[in-house]
Design an enzyme around this catalytic site. Structure first.
Site, PDB file in Angstrom:
ATOM      1  CG  LEU A   2      -1.900   1.181   1.315  1.00 41.16           C
ATOM      2  CD1 LEU A   2      -2.755   1.306   0.062  1.00 41.16           C
ATOM      3  CD2 LEU A   2      -2.782   1.052   2.533  1.00 41.16           C
ATOM      4  CG  HIS A   3       2.395   2.312  -3.799  1.00 45.50           C
ATOM      5  ND1 HIS A   3       2.150   3.273  -4.751  1.00 45.50           N
ATOM      6  CD2 HIS A   3       1.878   1.151  -4.284  1.00 45.50           C
ATOM      7  CE1 HIS A   3       1.523   2.716  -5.783  1.00 45.50           C
ATOM      8  NE2 HIS A   3       1.351   1.436  -5.514  1.00 45.50           N
ATOM      9  CB  ALA A   4       2.750   7.626  -1.592  1.00 45.67           C
TER      10      ALA A   4
END
Length: 88
Positions: free
Chosen positions: A14-16
């Protein structure tokens, strides 16, 4: 309270970028919305909180909401994360 457990399938976790989209979606609801990973729950309306979890790929996360629009809130967050291809 409404809650759902999902698995992160994005190779980066779950990245930016998808986290920002999810936080923006969560912010539109009155309910208190949380995301939990490894026993730590944070406010889904806080990008810093969500990013502080450092959720990697193949992780199980729990999305929960409590309040007047809790069902719609959880459904929307799950839809947003599926659209962003973060969860399967």
């Amino acid at each position: 309270m409404k809650e759902v457990t999902v698995t992160v399938v994005d190779p980066v976790g779950l990245h930016a970028r998808p986290a920002t989209v999810a936080v923006n979606a969560a912010s539109k609801f009155k309910s208190e919305i949380k995301i939990a990973y490894k026993g730590k729950a944070v406010n889904m309306k806080s990008i810093m909180g969500v990013m502080s979890l450092g959720i990697p790929t193949q992780s199980e996360i729990v999305i929960s909401a409590e309040g007047e629009d809790q069902d719609e809130a959880v459904e929307t967050i799950v839809d947003v994360l599926k659209t962003q291809k973060v969860i399967g």
